[in-house]
Design an enzyme around this catalytic site. Structure first.
Site, PDB file in Angstrom:
ATOM      1  N   GLU A 196      36.145  50.738   6.465  1.00 29.70           N
ATOM      2  CA  GLU A 196      35.158  49.657   6.567  1.00 29.70           C
ATOM      3  C   GLU A 196      33.810  50.124   6.034  1.00 29.70           C
ATOM      4  O   GLU A 196      33.407  51.261   6.281  1.00 29.70           O
ATOM      5  CB  GLU A 196      35.040  49.257   8.040  1.00 29.70           C
ATOM      6  CG  GLU A 196      34.009  48.196   8.345  1.00 29.70           C
ATOM      7  CD  GLU A 196      33.851  47.996   9.841  1.00 29.70           C
ATOM      8  OE1 GLU A 196      32.751  47.600  10.259  1.00 29.70           O
ATOM      9  OE2 GLU A 196      34.821  48.238  10.597  1.00 29.70           O
ATOM     10  N   ASP A 247      32.013  44.547   6.187  1.00 31.49           N
ATOM     11  CA  ASP A 247      31.275  44.132   7.388  1.00 31.49           C
ATOM     12  C   ASP A 247      29.855  43.762   6.971  1.00 31.49           C
ATOM     13  O   ASP A 247      29.549  42.594   6.748  1.00 31.49           O
ATOM     14  CB  ASP A 247      31.286  45.263   8.412  1.00 31.49           C
ATOM     15  CG  ASP A 247      30.401  44.985   9.620  1.00 31.49           C
ATOM     16  OD1 ASP A 247      30.025  43.822   9.829  1.00 31.49           O
ATOM     17  OD2 ASP A 247      30.063  45.929  10.362  1.00 31.49           O
ATOM     18  N   GLU A 301      29.895  52.740  21.903  1.00 32.02           N
ATOM     19  CA  GLU A 301      31.155  52.003  21.954  1.00 32.02           C
ATOM     20  C   GLU A 301      32.240  52.728  22.743  1.00 32.02           C
ATOM     21  O   GLU A 301      33.423  52.414  22.639  1.00 32.02           O
ATOM     22  CB  GLU A 301      31.615  51.674  20.534  1.00 32.02           C
ATOM     23  CG  GLU A 301      30.611  50.747  19.845  1.00 32.02           C
ATOM     24  CD  GLU A 301      31.025  50.281  18.472  1.00 32.02           C
ATOM     25  OE1 GLU A 301      32.063  50.757  17.968  1.00 32.02           O
ATOM     26  OE2 GLU A 301      30.314  49.442  17.905  1.00 32.02           O
ATOM     27  N   GLN A 330      30.251  56.412  11.097  1.00 33.12           N
ATOM     28  CA  GLN A 330      29.926  55.778  12.374  1.00 33.12           C
ATOM     29  C   GLN A 330      31.098  55.676  13.346  1.00 33.12           C
ATOM     30  O   GLN A 330      30.912  55.783  14.552  1.00 33.12           O
ATOM     31  CB  GLN A 330      29.359  54.389  12.103  1.00 33.12           C
ATOM     32  CG  GLN A 330      28.725  53.724  13.303  1.00 33.12           C
ATOM     33  CD  GLN A 330      27.731  52.671  12.882  1.00 33.12           C
ATOM     34  OE1 GLN A 330      26.596  52.978  12.563  1.00 33.12           O
ATOM     35  NE2 GLN A 330      28.160  51.438  12.863  1.00 33.12           N
ATOM     36  N   LYS A 381      32.360  39.017  12.960  1.00 35.95           N
ATOM     37  CA  LYS A 381      31.445  39.161  14.095  1.00 35.95           C
ATOM     38  C   LYS A 381      30.726  37.828  14.296  1.00 35.95           C
ATOM     39  O   LYS A 381      29.953  37.407  13.433  1.00 35.95           O
ATOM     40  CB  LYS A 381      30.424  40.272  13.824  1.00 35.95           C
ATOM     41  CG  LYS A 381      31.021  41.672  13.787  1.00 35.95           C
ATOM     42  CD  LYS A 381      29.975  42.695  13.365  1.00 35.95           C
ATOM     43  CE  LYS A 381      30.486  44.121  13.498  1.00 35.95           C
ATOM     44  NZ  LYS A 381      29.536  45.102  12.926  1.00 35.95           N
ATOM     45  N   ARG A 405      30.267  44.044  18.927  1.00 32.75           N
ATOM     46  CA  ARG A 405      29.068  44.707  18.423  1.00 32.75           C
ATOM     47  C   ARG A 405      28.790  45.905  19.320  1.00 32.75           C
ATOM     48  O   ARG A 405      29.354  46.034  20.403  1.00 32.75           O
ATOM     49  CB  ARG A 405      27.847  43.768  18.445  1.00 32.75           C
ATOM     50  CG  ARG A 405      27.921  42.516  17.605  1.00 32.75           C
ATOM     51  CD  ARG A 405      28.254  42.743  16.136  1.00 32.75           C
ATOM     52  NE  ARG A 405      27.343  43.566  15.385  1.00 32.75           N
ATOM     53  CZ  ARG A 405      26.498  43.131  14.440  1.00 32.75           C
ATOM     54  NH1 ARG A 405      26.427  41.837  14.166  1.00 32.75           N
ATOM     55  NH2 ARG A 405      25.755  43.957  13.745  1.00 32.75           N
ATOM     56  N   SER A 406      27.905  46.778  18.866  1.00 26.74           N
ATOM     57  CA  SER A 406      27.618  47.964  19.681  1.00 26.74           C
ATOM     58  C   SER A 406      26.875  47.596  20.964  1.00 26.74           C
ATOM     59  O   SER A 406      27.001  48.272  21.978  1.00 26.74           O
ATOM     60  CB  SER A 406      26.829  48.994  18.876  1.00 26.74           C
ATOM     61  OG  SER A 406      25.697  48.397  18.295  1.00 26.74           O
ATOM     62  N   ASP A 419      35.010  53.447  10.034  1.00 28.54           N
ATOM     63  CA  ASP A 419      33.882  52.602   9.636  1.00 28.54           C
ATOM     64  C   ASP A 419      32.781  53.544   9.198  1.00 28.54           C
ATOM     65  O   ASP A 419      32.171  54.225  10.024  1.00 28.54           O
ATOM     66  CB  ASP A 419      33.416  51.731  10.808  1.00 28.54           C
ATOM     67  CG  ASP A 419      32.141  50.948  10.481  1.00 28.54           C
ATOM     68  OD1 ASP A 419      31.727  50.945   9.301  1.00 28.54           O
ATOM     69  OD2 ASP A 419      31.565  50.344  11.401  1.00 28.54           O
TER      70      ASP A 419
END
Length: 433
Positions: free
Chosen positions: A291, A318, A209, A167, A343, A372-373, A246
């Protein structure tokens, strides 16, 4: 001066064009705090609930009017007359009023927006910046640091419409002496990556992002392109810039088969095989942080990953920990991972977020503050990173105002604090001190 006289919520739009909750908290001294809840795309199953309306005729079911009813009704009523500077008490009122384990009655998006707006109002009432107020709430008054940024410059997985399974591919400008210099290095690498991708005939469209989202032949090809960009920018990979990933492995985990299906590469791995695959990538490139390298439920696999890689790499949970102290405590006890991603909206209040950071630090884990996205112009995570001296932050790439807002707030904070907020670079990363 710090008593709450009004709480109100409204529906605003996030960076993906979806509604989210924005709250205002007004105090008797005329002070006002305003904050908005972010929203994730790849989410952990044990996160606090984000309440959506489900009415398909409105915002395709993503409206937040139910959450706003809670803000403007029972939450507003319960907080009237309360002292905004007592953040723990304010958050506890909302948690008790909701009464569910995962904030499913009012929605974590409702409670969090009010929690953060209250913190901003409380800071204003005390006549101090938010980061300073957060440090006091954290029991670490006057202790600040500037975070090392993890800049997500190639997006894949749930954050992009491409064939890349992993990701996020991130750079950390560890050769910088200040946060401002880190931002400059990151921007220069980002622009050089655009040139590298264009030269290969690849897309320079960006993902959620702000990182580029090209189709690539493999995950290793993403790392190779970043290496080329770092060198083209005049920096040395491994010395001036390190790498982080991640995997968001829950998104390509086949629960029925119990394996990891990387469709972009046409490869299927067991947990153990995927851990060795990550080890191989880390041997080829200076990756210092990984991550969600496995599915959130694959604790045995995470234990193996931590034993295999944890002495050299930061292993970040996460979806694994979802900013939840109960789950983190279990991970610490079992020796799973050595870092937690933080988060706000996974847990739903500032007080619980601070508790997770403290638990991690007390156990020798690092805490990486994260966006966050789905984001807004709200830059509260910048103040959180400095006010808790967390040491690391993930807030996207060098494009999209929803990402850049956080970098710009950090630049302002660094200017204000000067030597009171050191930039410690690679020393902040677990296994790299």
């Amino acid at each position: 001066m710090s008593k709450i006289v009004k709480v109100l919520g409204r529906e605003i739009i996030d960076s993906r064009g979806n509604p989210t909750v924005e709250a205002e908290v007004h105090l008797e001294g005329g002070f006002v705090g305003m904050a908005a809840a972010p929203s994730g795309a790849s989410t952990g199953s044990r996160e606090a609930l984000e309440l959506r309306d489900g009415d398909k005729s409105r915002f395709l079911g993503k409206g937040v009017l139910k959450a706003l009813e809670a803000v403007n009704g029972p939450i507003a009523e319960a907080l009237l007359g309360k002292d905004a500077t007592d953040q723990a008490a304010i958050d506890q009122v909302m948690i008790d009023l909701d009464g569910t384990e995962n904030k499913s009655k009012f929605g974590a998006n409702a409670i969090l927006a009010v929690s953060l707006a209250n913190a901003k109002a409380g800071a204003a009432a005390k006549g101090m910046p938010l980061y300073e107020h957060i440090a006091e709430l954290n029991g670490t008054a006057g202790q600040f640091s500037m975070p090392l940024p993890m800049m997500n410059i190639i997006n894949g997985g749930e954050h992009a419409d491409n064939n890349v399974d992993i990701q996020e591919f991130m750079i950390q400008p560890v050769g910088a002496k200040t946060f401002r210099e880190a931002v400059r290095i990151g921007a220069e690498v980002f622009h050089n990556l655009a040139k590298v991708l264009k030269a290969k005939g690849l897309s320079t469209a960006v993902g959620d992002e702000g990182g580029f989202a090209p189709n690539l032949e493999s995950n290793a090809a993403a790392l190779a392109a970043i290496k080329e960009a770092v060198e083209a920018a005049g920096y040395e990979l491994g010395k001036d810039v390190t790498l982080a990933m991640d995997c968001a492995a829950s998104e390509f985990y086949d629960k029925e088969a119990g394996n990891y299906n990387m469709k972009g590469e046409g490869k299927i791995f067991t947990s153990e095989e995927f851990n060795f695959y990550l080890q191989d990538l880390a041997n080829q490139y200076p990756i210092v942080s990984i991550e969600d390298g496995l599915d959130e439920s694959d604790w045995a696999g995470f234990k193996h990953q931590t034993e295999l890689l944890g002495d050299k790499l930061q292993i970040v949970g996460d979806d694994l920990f979802v900013t939840n102290t109960k789950i983190l405590a279990e991970g610490i006890e079992k020796g799973v991972a050595n870092s937690i991603l933080i988060k706000f909206n996974q847990i739903g209040s500032l007080t619980e977020t601070l508790a997770a950071i403290k638990m991690a630090k007390d156990a020798g884990y690092t805490a990486v503050i994260s966006h966050r996205s789905g984001e807004t112009e709200d830059a509260t995570i910048a103040d959180l990173a400095v006010g808790t001296a967390a040491g690391q932050i993930k807030t996207g790439s060098m494009s999209r105002s929803d990402r850049v807002a956080k970098y710009n707030q950090l630049l302002r904070i660094e200017e204000a604090l000067g030597a009171k907020a050191p930039f410690n670079g690679l020393k902040e990363v677990k296994g790299q001190a």
